[in-house]
Write a protein that holds these residues in place. Structure first.
Motif, short mmCIF file in Angstrom:
data_model
loop_
_atom_site.label_atom_id
_atom_site.label_comp_id
_atom_site.label_asym_id
_atom_site.label_seq_id
_atom_site.Cartn_x
_atom_site.Cartn_y
_atom_site.Cartn_z
N PRO A 137 -0.40 2.80 -10.12
CA PRO A 137 0.22 3.88 -9.33
C PRO A 137 -0.85 4.82 -8.78
O PRO A 137 -1.97 4.89 -9.30
CB PRO A 137 1.11 4.59 -10.35
CG PRO A 137 0.57 4.22 -11.69
CD PRO A 137 -0.13 2.91 -11.56
N CYS A 138 -0.50 5.53 -7.72
CA CYS A 138 -1.51 6.33 -7.03
C CYS A 138 -1.43 7.82 -7.34
O CYS A 138 -2.34 8.57 -7.05
CB CYS A 138 -1.39 6.13 -5.53
SG CYS A 138 0.22 6.63 -4.89
N GLY A 139 -0.28 8.28 -7.88
CA GLY A 139 -0.19 9.70 -8.22
C GLY A 139 0.33 10.57 -7.09
O GLY A 139 0.38 11.77 -7.22
N CYS A 140 0.72 9.97 -6.00
CA CYS A 140 1.32 10.76 -4.91
C CYS A 140 2.69 11.31 -5.36
O CYS A 140 3.39 10.64 -6.07
CB CYS A 140 1.56 9.89 -3.69
SG CYS A 140 0.09 9.58 -2.75
N LEU A 167 0.84 -1.19 0.00
CA LEU A 167 0.00 0.00 0.00
C LEU A 167 0.88 1.25 0.00
O LEU A 167 1.94 1.27 0.60
CB LEU A 167 -0.88 0.03 1.26
CG LEU A 167 -1.76 -1.20 1.49
CD1 LEU A 167 -2.50 -1.05 2.82
CD2 LEU A 167 -2.75 -1.39 0.34
N CYS A 168 0.39 2.31 -0.66
CA CYS A 168 1.11 3.57 -0.61
C CYS A 168 1.08 4.08 0.83
O CYS A 168 0.01 4.17 1.43
CB CYS A 168 0.47 4.60 -1.53
SG CYS A 168 1.16 6.25 -1.30
N PRO A 169 2.25 4.41 1.39
CA PRO A 169 2.29 4.86 2.78
C PRO A 169 1.58 6.21 2.97
O PRO A 169 1.21 6.55 4.09
CB PRO A 169 3.79 4.97 3.09
CG PRO A 169 4.47 5.01 1.78
CD PRO A 169 3.59 4.31 0.79
N LYS A 170 1.39 6.96 1.89
CA LYS A 170 0.73 8.28 2.01
C LYS A 170 -0.79 8.17 1.88
O LYS A 170 -1.53 8.62 2.74
CB LYS A 170 1.26 9.25 0.95
CG LYS A 170 2.61 9.84 1.33
CD LYS A 170 2.94 11.03 0.42
CE LYS A 170 4.41 11.42 0.59
NZ LYS A 170 5.03 11.81 -0.67
N CYS A 171 -1.23 7.56 0.76
CA CYS A 171 -2.68 7.60 0.50
C CYS A 171 -3.35 6.25 0.76
O CYS A 171 -4.57 6.16 0.78
CB CYS A 171 -2.96 8.04 -0.93
SG CYS A 171 -2.49 6.81 -2.16
N GLY A 172 -2.54 5.19 0.96
CA GLY A 172 -3.14 3.90 1.29
C GLY A 172 -3.67 3.12 0.12
O GLY A 172 -4.26 2.07 0.29
ZN LIG Z 1 -0.31 7.36 -2.77
#
Ligand SMILES: [Zn+2]
Ligand SMILES: [Zn+2]
Length: 148
Positions: free
Chosen positions: A145-148, A133-138
């Motif tokens: 990819p999440c785009g963070c 999981l992305c540590p920022k947005c989960g």
């Molecule tokens: Zn993210």
């Protein structure tokens, strides 16, 4: 289940087969959601030149939680069984590698459960290269990819 070794204790070359299911009440792990099939053990205890050895395997199917991305996944697990069974004495009582005779029997359930627990993977991953999981947005990064 108790397994009697009376027939083989004194006879090098002899053996006794076993086949049983393990109860899963004492086999709970945080990463196992549930057992899809009861762990099934098959094997043999045999007298090899006076030494009692247990060999075989336990097979089961699990519904697990991935330690990285927390999604559920199914997996099949095979636990190889290998143990030496001896009579307990003052010198070997603390040896974690050994299992002990109770008279001319062994507590098969206890031995199998112990070997199963010792072999339990410390990590449960939905796949070898799980991105987690992305540590920022989960967001689950396996889905893109999440785009963070
Ligand atoms: Zn993210
Ligand atoms: Zn995962």
């Amino acid at each position: 289940m108790k397994l009697s070794l009376r027939e083989i204790i004194e006879i090098p070359g002899s053996g006794v087969d076993f086949s049983c299911e393990l109860g899963t009440e004492d086999l709970a792990f945080p990463s196992i959601v549930r057992y899809l099939s009861a762990p099934r053990a098959e094997g043999r205890v045999y007298n090899e030149a006076g030494v009692l050895r247990l060999r075989g395997e336990i097979r089961t199917e699990l519904l697990c939680l991935c330690d990285r991305c927390a999604s559920e996944f199914e997996t099949a697990k095979t636990t190889p069984l290998s143990a030496v069974i001896v009579e307990k004495n003052d010198d070997n009582a603390d040896d974690p590698e050994l299992f002990f005779l109770d008279g001319d029997e062994i507590d098969l359930d206890e031995i199998l459960s112990t070997l199963f627990i010792l072999d339990m993977d410390s990590k449960f991953l939905c796949r070898e290269d799980c991105r987690g999981l992305c540590p920022k947005c989960g967001r689950n990064l396996n889905l893109g990819p999440c785009g963070c």
